[in-house]
Design a protein around this motif. Structure first.
Motif, PDB file in Angstrom:
ATOM      1  N   ASN A 190       0.852  -1.187   0.000  1.00 22.79           N
ATOM      2  CA  ASN A 190       0.000   0.000   0.000  1.00 22.79           C
ATOM      3  C   ASN A 190       0.893   1.245   0.000  1.00 22.79           C
ATOM      4  O   ASN A 190       1.859   1.309   0.771  1.00 22.79           O
ATOM      5  CB  ASN A 190      -0.914   0.007   1.219  1.00 22.79           C
ATOM      6  N   LEU A 191       0.557   2.182  -0.868  1.00 16.84           N
ATOM      7  CA  LEU A 191       1.406   3.365  -1.043  1.00 16.84           C
ATOM      8  C   LEU A 191       0.640   4.650  -0.749  1.00 16.84           C
ATOM      9  O   LEU A 191      -0.543   4.773  -1.106  1.00 16.84           O
ATOM     10  CB  LEU A 191       1.925   3.428  -2.478  1.00 16.84           C
ATOM     11  N   ALA A 192       1.346   5.576  -0.150  1.00 11.98           N
ATOM     12  CA  ALA A 192       0.834   6.944   0.005  1.00 11.98           C
ATOM     13  C   ALA A 192       1.729   7.849  -0.844  1.00 11.98           C
ATOM     14  O   ALA A 192       2.708   8.422  -0.373  1.00 11.98           O
ATOM     15  CB  ALA A 192       0.848   7.355   1.469  1.00 11.98           C
ATOM     16  N   LEU A 193       1.374   7.920  -2.127  1.00  5.32           N
ATOM     17  CA  LEU A 193       2.147   8.756  -3.049  1.00  5.32           C
ATOM     18  C   LEU A 193       1.826  10.228  -2.800  1.00  5.32           C
ATOM     19  O   LEU A 193       0.726  10.585  -2.354  1.00  5.32           O
ATOM     20  CB  LEU A 193       1.828   8.368  -4.484  1.00  5.32           C
ATOM     21  N   THR A 194       2.770  11.076  -3.114  1.00  7.46           N
ATOM     22  CA  THR A 194       2.561  12.511  -2.952  1.00  7.46           C
ATOM     23  C   THR A 194       3.302  13.279  -4.029  1.00  7.46           C
ATOM     24  O   THR A 194       4.330  12.815  -4.538  1.00  7.46           O
ATOM     25  CB  THR A 194       3.022  12.989  -1.558  1.00  7.46           C
ATOM     26  N   LYS A 195       2.775  14.496  -4.326  1.00  6.58           N
ATOM     27  CA  LYS A 195       3.438  15.389  -5.277  1.00  6.58           C
ATOM     28  C   LYS A 195       3.964  16.624  -4.559  1.00  6.58           C
ATOM     29  O   LYS A 195       4.487  17.549  -5.195  1.00  6.58           O
ATOM     30  CB  LYS A 195       2.462  15.799  -6.382  1.00  6.58           C
ATOM     31  N   GLU A 196       3.827  16.602  -3.237  1.00  5.32           N
ATOM     32  CA  GLU A 196       4.309  17.723  -2.447  1.00  5.32           C
ATOM     33  C   GLU A 196       5.834  17.762  -2.465  1.00  5.32           C
ATOM     34  O   GLU A 196       6.501  16.735  -2.585  1.00  5.32           O
ATOM     35  CB  GLU A 196       3.805  17.609  -1.011  1.00  5.32           C
ATOM     36  N   GLU A 197       6.356  18.959  -2.332  1.00  6.79           N
ATOM     37  CA  GLU A 197       7.812  19.138  -2.355  1.00  6.79           C
ATOM     38  C   GLU A 197       8.406  19.095  -0.951  1.00  6.79           C
ATOM     39  O   GLU A 197       9.620  19.203  -0.787  1.00  6.79           O
ATOM     40  CB  GLU A 197       8.155  20.454  -3.044  1.00  6.79           C
TER      41      GLU A 197
END
Length: 243
Positions: A190-197
């Motif tokens: 299970n992944l918690a992907l993010t595009k935050e820097e």
């Protein structure tokens, strides 16, 4: 005939009658004794009923069994020996069968190949947040059947290896899977992907250690950045069991 002769004759006849009466009485007593013995079932003194003694002592059945074995002919002995041999042979086959059935070894790292599932339906959704998954496929590349089950160890490493994240495990139940040569199974992460820097972790490699093994398989990380939850009690990125 004189009077004295007559007296003697009378006395002799009386003596004979008394003797005959005595003999008749003795014969009657003898017949009565025999009749009483037969009617009551008593036996003469000194007679021993071995059958009754054996039954009352509880020895009869076992003694009889031993006697029948001792008196059995060669054919019966041969049958007995053959039956015993058959039982021993059958037990041996059962034991060997049990060993053969349970003789499948666990899958070792050296006999496995790992890869990410990268098909269109296998790629994680970068916009799904913590509800997306990725799958890692394990293939038996050896020549023997093996069993595998449980949780693999998964560590995510940064590019230079300075940062490492050992992923937590889910609470899902698991069972063993048998893999023939060339067969595959998988497990999901299970992944918690993010595009935050900010507050992210960028893996470069996934280091996979199969269950009960100490050596690992290293895969290049094909996806984006994750929410950095290395210190979280219940992170959104975690490993599920094989199968």
């Amino acid at each position: 005939m004189s009077s004295s002769t007559t007296v003697r004759s009378a006395r002799r006849r009386r003596t004979l009658r008394i003797a005959a009466a005595a003999l008749a009485a003795a014969a009657g007593l003898t017949l009565t004794a025999c009749s009483d013995s037969d009617a009551t079932g008593t036996k003469p003194a000194g007679h021993t009923d071995t059958g009754a003694a054996a039954e009352s002592s509880g020895v009869g059945s076992s003694t009889g069994a031993q006697g029948s074995d001792a008196q059995a002919g060669p054919g019966a002995k041969a049958d007995t020996k053959a039956g015993a041999a058959a039982k021993q042979s059958g037990s041996g086959r059962a034991a060997n069968g049990a060993r053969a059935g349970s003789g499948v070894q666990r899958c070792h790292t050296s006999g496995l190949k790992a890869s990410f599932a990268t098909g269109d339906d296998a790629a994680p959704d970068p916009n799904a947040g913590g509800s997306t998954t990725t799958s890692i496929v394990l293939t038996n590349k050896g020549s023997s059947t093996c069993k595998i089950g449980g949780f693999p160890g998964v560590d995510l490493k940064s590019e230079n290896g300075g940062e490492r994240w050992s992923l937590a495990r889910s609470s899902k139940k698991f069972s063993s899977i048998t893999l023939k040569p060339g067969d595959s199974t998988d497990f999901t992460i299970n992944l918690a992907l993010t595009k935050e820097e900010e507050g992210f972790f960028q893996p470069a490699f996934a280091v996979v250690t199969p269950p009960n093994e100490t050596t690992a398989l290293t895969l290049k990380w094909p996806w984006g950045t994750l929410v950095d939850q290395r210190g979280a009690t219940h992170p959104a990125t975690f490993v599920n069991p094989i199968g």
